[in-house]
Design a protein around this motif. Structure first.
Motif, short mmCIF file in Angstrom:
data_model
loop_
_atom_site.label_atom_id
_atom_site.label_comp_id
_atom_site.label_asym_id
_atom_site.label_seq_id
_atom_site.Cartn_x
_atom_site.Cartn_y
_atom_site.Cartn_z
N PRO A 9 0.85 -1.16 -0.02
CA PRO A 9 0.12 0.22 0.30
C PRO A 9 1.34 1.21 0.28
O PRO A 9 1.91 1.14 0.15
N THR A 11 1.07 5.33 1.36
CA THR A 11 0.61 6.13 1.64
C THR A 11 1.20 7.18 2.21
O THR A 11 1.91 7.85 1.34
N GLY A 48 -10.50 2.16 -2.80
CA GLY A 48 -8.76 1.63 -2.61
C GLY A 48 -8.49 2.81 -1.75
O GLY A 48 -7.40 2.31 -1.09
N GLU A 70 -4.27 6.70 2.14
CA GLU A 70 -3.81 5.20 2.19
C GLU A 70 -4.21 4.87 1.02
O GLU A 70 -5.51 4.34 0.77
N ASP A 72 -4.16 1.29 -1.70
CA ASP A 72 -3.95 0.63 -2.11
C ASP A 72 -2.44 -0.18 -3.42
O ASP A 72 -1.98 -1.05 -2.90
N ASP A 73 -2.75 0.48 -4.12
CA ASP A 73 -1.65 0.77 -4.59
C ASP A 73 -0.78 1.65 -5.39
O ASP A 73 -1.64 2.92 -5.33
N TYR A 77 -3.84 5.84 -5.93
CA TYR A 77 -2.66 7.21 -5.70
C TYR A 77 -2.84 8.17 -6.71
O TYR A 77 -3.04 8.79 -6.43
N THR A 103 6.07 3.97 1.72
CA THR A 103 5.54 2.87 2.02
C THR A 103 6.00 1.85 2.80
O THR A 103 6.94 1.80 3.63
#
Length: 121
Positions: A9, A11, A48, A70, A72-73, A77, A103
């Protein structure tokens, strides 16, 4: 049997500063602007993605809020940022001061180590 590796994930710590236009809105107007102008754009463009919001104006004049996103990938983002840039959030209601993206425990994944973290009991 092979173990499938998934992308960790992402961030993002989005450091923002409120603008005079945002502060001129009443609290109900701010809530309405966020729920009608910002959230629908995010929901229509990506999945996500989760968020948390921290007020920092009590301690900093440069950054009034930290928004933690946050995703998922990396693709989720990127879609989030594209969506935000198309709303009044970006540079109208808030100045994006800095984006810190990473990450969690990336070093541990890179070196095949267990993450080191503190736990308070």
């Amino acid at each position: 049997m092979s173990v499938e590796q998934t992308e960790p994930p992402v961030t993002a710590f989005m450091l923002v500063k409120t603008t005079p236009e945002w502060l001129a809105l009443s609290v109900p107007q701010r809530v309405e602007a966020f729920t009608t102008e910002v959230l629908p754009a995010i929901k229509s463009r990506t999945t996500g993605v989760r968020s948390r919001f921290y007020d920092t104006e009590f301690y900093s004049a440069r950054v009034t809020d930290v928004w933690v996103w946050e995703a998922d990938d990396h693709h989720a983002y990127q879609l989030l940022i594209d969506a935000l840039r198309e709303t009044p959030f970006w540079d109208r209601y808030f100045e994006v001061v800095e984006l810190l993206v990473g990450t969690e425990n990336g070093y541990a994944r890179t070196y095949g180590l267990e993450p080191v973290a503190t736990i308070s009991t």
